[in-house]
Design a protein around this motif. Structure first.
Motif, short mmCIF file in Angstrom:
data_model
loop_
_atom_site.label_atom_id
_atom_site.label_comp_id
_atom_site.label_asym_id
_atom_site.label_seq_id
_atom_site.Cartn_x
_atom_site.Cartn_y
_atom_site.Cartn_z
N UNK A 16 20.69 -0.48 -11.13
CA UNK A 16 19.99 0.51 -12.02
C UNK A 16 19.06 -0.53 -12.87
N UNK A 17 19.76 -1.46 -13.33
CA UNK A 17 19.46 -2.58 -14.34
C UNK A 17 17.55 -2.99 -13.84
N UNK A 18 17.84 -3.11 -12.43
CA UNK A 18 16.90 -3.30 -11.63
C UNK A 18 15.30 -2.62 -11.37
N UNK A 19 15.61 -0.99 -11.60
CA UNK A 19 14.68 -0.09 -11.60
C UNK A 19 14.42 -1.03 -13.29
N UNK A 20 14.92 0.03 -14.27
CA UNK A 20 14.61 -0.53 -15.86
C UNK A 20 13.34 -1.59 -15.92
N UNK A 65 10.52 -2.19 -3.67
CA UNK A 65 10.55 -3.34 -2.84
C UNK A 65 12.42 -2.96 -3.23
N UNK A 66 12.94 -2.16 -4.35
CA UNK A 66 14.41 -1.90 -4.27
C UNK A 66 15.45 -0.75 -2.65
N UNK A 67 13.80 -0.43 -2.19
CA UNK A 67 14.56 0.06 -1.14
C UNK A 67 14.40 -0.69 0.26
N UNK A 68 15.91 -0.43 0.58
CA UNK A 68 16.44 -1.28 1.90
C UNK A 68 15.01 -1.11 2.65
N UNK A 69 14.75 -2.04 3.05
CA UNK A 69 13.52 -2.75 4.49
C UNK A 69 12.61 -2.83 3.65
N UNK A 70 12.29 -2.30 2.83
CA UNK A 70 10.89 -2.73 2.07
C UNK A 70 10.48 -4.42 1.45
N UNK A 71 9.14 -4.30 1.47
CA UNK A 71 9.48 -6.15 1.44
C UNK A 71 8.91 -5.85 -0.02
N UNK A 89 1.11 -1.15 -0.20
CA UNK A 89 -0.14 -0.25 -0.32
C UNK A 89 0.88 1.14 0.27
N UNK A 90 1.94 1.02 0.45
CA UNK A 90 2.80 2.31 0.37
C UNK A 90 3.08 3.31 -1.67
#
Length: 222
Positions: free
Chosen positions: A197-201, A85-91, A25-26
Motif C-alpha cells: 500500500x505504501x509503495x502504491x502511494x 512494477x508492483x505486480x509480480x514478474x513485471x520489470x 510500454x504496458x
C-alpha cells in the motif's frame, strides 16, 4: 547479494533477451479509448484527473499553459511504470538510471537552451537572488550554477532510489518467509500488504514530484 538485485536486472528474462524493457510500454494499454459512444467510468475518471492536473499546472506555467500536456504525459508514463512494477514478474523500468536520465536530461537541456537563447538577462539575474549582499554575490553565482547543473541528477536519482528502496525492502522481507514459523507468516503477510500500500502511494507521489519539479524548472526560464 547478487540475487537480491537480480529483480532490477534487465537481462534476467527468458533466453537472456532484454524484453523486460517492454514493460515500459504496458502503460499505454491502460490509457482510455476515445472511440466509445458512451464514455466508460475509466474515461471519466481519467478525464477528471487530467483536468485536475491541467488546472494545477496552469497556475505554475502562467501564459505557457499550453505546455501542460507535455508534463501530464510525463506524469502518466512515470506513474504507469511505477505502478505496474508492483505486480509480480513485471520489470520496474523506472528503477534504472537509464530511463530516468533519459527523461530528465532532455527536459533540462531544452529548458536551459530555451532560457539562455530567449531570456539571457533573466537567466543571469536568476543566478543572484534578491537582496544578496555584494560580498556574497560571487559565491551565490557559484552555488546557483552548481544547483542548476545537478538538477538532472537529482531528478533521476530521486525517482530511481525511491523505486529501488521499496522493492528491496519487500524482497528482503519475503526472503525471510521460508525460515519463519507458521504463525509468523501471517504477520509477514500483513507487513507486506502495508508495504505494498505504501509503495502504491510512493508510485503516485514520485511521478507527481517529477512532474512538478520539471514544471518549476520550466517556469524559471520564462
Amino acid at each position: 547479494m547478487m540475487n537480491l538485485f537480480s529483480i532490477f536486472d534487465p537481462m534476467s528474462s527468458t533466453l537472456n533477451f532484454s524484453i523486460n524493457w517492454m514493460s515500459t510500454m504496458l502503460g499505454f494499454l491502460f490509457l482510455p479509448h476515445i472511440y466509445w459512444l458512451v464514455l466508460p467510468r475509466i474515461n471519466i475518471l481519467m478525464s477528471y484527473i487530467l483536468n485536475l492536473i491541467h488546472q494545477e499546472l496552469k497556475i505554475l506555467l502562467g501564459k505557457n499553459n499550453g505546455s501542460t500536456m507535455i508534463f501530464i504525459s510525463l506524469f502518466l508514463m512515470i506513474f504507469f511504470n511505477n505502478f505496474l512494477g508492483l505486480f509480480p514478474y513485471i520489470f520496474t523500468s523506472t528503477s534504472h538510471l537509464t530511463l530516468t536520465l533519459t527523461l530528465a536530461l532532455p527536459l533540462w537541456m531544452s529548458f536551459m537552451i530555451y532560457g539562455w537563447i530567449n531570456n539571457t538577462n533573466h537567466m543571469f539575474a536568476h543566478l543572484v537572488p534578491q537582496n544578496t549582499p555584494p560580498l556574497l554575490m560571487p559565491f551565490m553565482v557559484m552555488i546557483e550554477t552548481i544547483s542548476n547543473l545537478i538538477r538532472t541528477i537529482t531528478l533521476s536519482v530521486r525517482l530511481t532510489a525511491n523505486m529501488i528502496a521499496g522493492h528491496l525492502l519487500m524482497t528482503l522481507l519475503s526472503n525471510t518467509g521460508t525460515s519463519m514459523s507458521f504463525y509468523m507468516i501471517f504477520f509477514l503477510i500483513l507487513i507486506q500488504f502495508l508495504l505494498l500500500t505504501l509503495e502504491s502511494a510512493v508510485s503516485i507521489i514520485q511521478s507527481y514530484v517529477f512532474m512538478i519539479l520539471s514544471t518549476l524548472y520550466f517556469s524559471e526560464v520564462n
